[in-house]
Design an enzyme around this catalytic site. Structure first.
Site, mmCIF file in Angstrom:
data_model
loop_
_atom_site.group_PDB
_atom_site.id
_atom_site.type_symbol
_atom_site.label_atom_id
_atom_site.label_comp_id
_atom_site.label_asym_id
_atom_site.label_seq_id
_atom_site.Cartn_x
_atom_site.Cartn_y
_atom_site.Cartn_z
ATOM 1 N N TYR A 149 39.906 31.862 40.129
ATOM 2 C CA TYR A 149 39.724 31.689 41.577
ATOM 3 C C TYR A 149 38.336 32.112 42.056
ATOM 4 C CZ TYR A 149 44.256 29.821 41.593
ATOM 5 O OH TYR A 149 45.308 28.966 41.337
ATOM 6 N N HIS A 167 38.778 49.011 46.559
ATOM 7 C CA HIS A 167 39.199 47.729 45.968
ATOM 8 C C HIS A 167 40.297 47.897 44.917
ATOM 9 C CE1 HIS A 167 35.255 45.449 47.190
ATOM 10 N NE2 HIS A 167 35.735 46.213 48.167
#
Length: 375
Positions: free
Chosen positions: A252, A149
């Site tokens: 978000y 990630h």
């Protein structure tokens, strides 16, 4: 440009493959192979070929005759573990004057145990043999990744600001922590300085580099050529891959809001639902994750049927996703190249109007894609 097109036609494999799409026959051609986990591609101006990153830490020059160089010198040492390594590559908006090449990569800590995303730039030699005076202009802090990630896409906007997408290093809560650079989109000046109008410049306990937050692992970033806004896409967990159009200072959602679940099929511990107050809903979402990577808006005149389309690579789905747009809205989707078994890592529009794809594999390829007879 004519010389580039002639050279490209000479370097392509004669074993061109054709298949159908909704818009007509596709022309699929291998440009070069034997790339070790290629991650990103950028085209040099004036028919000088392209630069390709390979995740183990190599930057290669592919000239207009289809010859692949030895690894360029001057490239930083990378943390080549798991998903880490040498990642994105973009050119300075003033490349013809300054010859600056920007690289993103995974950088280890002093002990080599943890890593984070770093970005630097160096000046490409005229002989294409090396990057000179490479300077790191950004480091993700703290370093928390054990190999996954990293995010790591780069894009410049019309004003010349550099956007960098950053994964949350599989440390989910950090995407909501404004004192950390995990799970963020950051915005910098081209030399790495923080713009004074960034949203958290004057907020105590927040990183001034942050533009938006609540992102999971964004591996697609591109400037929408019609609106002038940066678009971002990110991997969900099991389900919930998203496209977002990140606005200044907004949240978000990850991991509070998600359409996905853990790979174990258990719920994300922090998740409160698909929509959560104070967070932004995705512009587009896939309930079943294609595992998206790379993104290119199509603007060329060569294939009119592709204009106002967005193309995204898919790793798990092993396809190229074509999205038809009406303004910012996705109105139709098609999956291309499903029978090729290619994990498509990057997609770029070439100067000749074709699409160019990188396949993520130990023997990865650069593929050229077009429509027959300029449909």
């Amino acid at each position: 440009m004519k010389h580039l097109l002639m050279a490209l036609s000479l370097m392509l494999s004669p074993l061109a493959m054709a298949e159908r799409s909704e818009l007509g026959e596709l022309q699929v051609t291998e440009v070069v192979g034997d790339l070790q986990h290629p991650w990103a591609l950028t085209f040099l101006p004036q028919g000088q070929g392209s630069l390709i990153t390979e995740r183990p830490g190599r930057l290669r020059w592919l000239n207009a005759q289809g010859q692949l160089s030895e690894p360029l010198g001057g490239v930083p040492e990378v943390y080549a573990k798991g998903q880490g390594g040498l990642l994105d590559v973009v050119l300075s908006p003033q490349f013809t004057e300054d010859r600056l090449v920007y690289l993103s990569y995974a950088e280890g800590d002093a002990q080599g145990d943890k890593a984070g995303t770093a970005v630097g730039r160096g000046r490409l030699r005229e002989d294409m043999g090396a990057l000179d005076d490479f300077q790191v202009i950004f480091r993700q802090q703290p370093k928390l990744s054990s190999g996954i990630h990293f995010g790591s896409r780069l894009a410049f906007d019309r004003e010349g600001y550099l956007f960098i997408s950053l994964g949350e290093n599989n440390q989910r809560p950090t995407a909501q922590h404004l004192d950390k650079l995990q799970g963020k989109l950051v915005r910098l000046q081209a030399d790495g300085r923080v713009p004074p109008d960034n949203p958290f410049v004057d907020q105590q306990g927040a990183r001034a580099e942050i533009w938006s937050y609540g992102h999971r692992n964004p591996q697609g970033l591109a400037l929408n050529p019609w609106s002038g806004r940066i678009w971002l896409h990110e991997h969900g967990p099991r389900g919930g891959d998203e496209i977002n159009i990140p606005r200044k200072g907004l949240n978000y959602g990850w991991p509070l809001a998600t359409h996905g679940v853990n790979y174990s099929f258990l719920a994300i511990p922090e998740a409160q639902g698909e929509r959560v107050a104070g967070t932004e809903a995705p512009q587009h979402v896939w309930e079943k994750s294609p595992a998206i990577s790379g993104m290119a808006f199509y603007t060329a005149e060569r294939f009119p049927a592709w204009q106002h389309n967005l193309f995204i690579g898919a790793l798990a789905d092993q396809s190229l996703i074509r999205l038809q747009l009406d303004g910012d809205k996705v109105v139709h989707e098609e999956r291309l190249l499903k029978d090729k078994d290619w994990r498509i890592r990057d997609v770029r529009q070439g100067p000749d109007g074709y699409l160019y794809l990188l396949t993520d594999a130990p023997d990865g390829k650069l593929i050229r894609l077009g429509l027959e007879k300029g449909q």
